[in-house]
Design a protein around this motif. Sequence first.
Motif, mmCIF file in Angstrom:
data_model
loop_
_atom_site.group_PDB
_atom_site.id
_atom_site.type_symbol
_atom_site.label_atom_id
_atom_site.label_comp_id
_atom_site.label_asym_id
_atom_site.label_seq_id
_atom_site.Cartn_x
_atom_site.Cartn_y
_atom_site.Cartn_z
ATOM 1 N N THR A 97 -9.027 71.196 64.413
ATOM 2 C CA THR A 97 -9.289 72.270 65.368
ATOM 3 C C THR A 97 -10.480 71.870 66.226
ATOM 4 N N SER B 5 -5.853 69.200 58.827
ATOM 5 C CA SER B 5 -5.734 70.068 59.998
ATOM 6 C C SER B 5 -6.911 69.809 60.925
ATOM 7 N N GLU C 136 -1.818 70.312 62.793
ATOM 8 C CA GLU C 136 -1.778 69.955 61.381
ATOM 9 C C GLU C 136 -0.942 68.695 61.231
#
Length: 308
Positions: free
Chosen positions: A283, A281, A259
């Motif tokens: 991922t 963020s 993040e």
Amino acid sequence: MTTAALIVNTASRRGAAAYEPAHRLLLERGVPVTDAFPVTDPARLRETVEQAVGRGHGLVVVGGGDGTVSSVVDALAGTGVTLGLLPLGTANDLARTLEVPLDLAAACATVASGKVVDIDVGRIGGTTFLNVASLGLAVEVAKAMSPVLKRRLGPLAYPLAAVPAYRRHRPFTAELTFPAGDHEPVRLEHLLQLAVGNGRFYGGGNAVSHVAGIDDHSLDLYAIPHGRLREHVNTARFFRSGTFVEHPEVLHLRTRAVEVATDHPMAVNVDGEVIATTPVSFTVSANALDVIVPQGSTAARRDRQNAP
């Protein structure tokens, strides 16, 4: 035999000129193209891919640049539909990562006779990306890249746009936290650029790092501090190899999730397009996208248990 759809972004650097030759070359090589769409409005690319998937095509061949492919990844990832890639943009970094030829005829031959692998997909909030997302200098470079400049100069437009972008840049502070706990939180001050890579290449062949890959189920993060121009010129010599991350002042981390918050809201460049703002963020979704690569490519492999 599965059928195929051809979708070309004719607004990409070579898209308009390549559409008809690509259609012909694919058919000549035995690719069962039953639907073909020259898309003049990039905003309609995703819906066109969704339509192709809805019609039951098992192969969707997409022609365009990195921004084109990133804009349609969500419509393909996790569906079992295979992506065929025709690199027709400016940087074509996904093609470089996957070792897909930049030559149109050779790329069509790869679609016809290559192998299917599954690759990772990066996610920034609800948006997917394949190559790299960055903030700082890269955003200024993206803003300086006019369509005319990209079309005329190709990858050479990046270093040309970097000169005025560097002059305008102001350093920033970023705070990084890692939800998976694989790293301690980090506060970084006086930065030039911060980037999070899913693939290996960006900016027309620069490497995110010398160990980055698109099938390693991790993100490569680097942060470059703002400093003297002479120091940056020296560091830039190692951008192509990715070994610049070994410089003692460059932070390089590998993670599954991070993040990023900054001292003021900052635009984020995602695969060449400015489409997000901090805080954000990141991922990674492992093995999320099926794609055809040359038989000799070592960039990725077929990992999923249900692979045919």
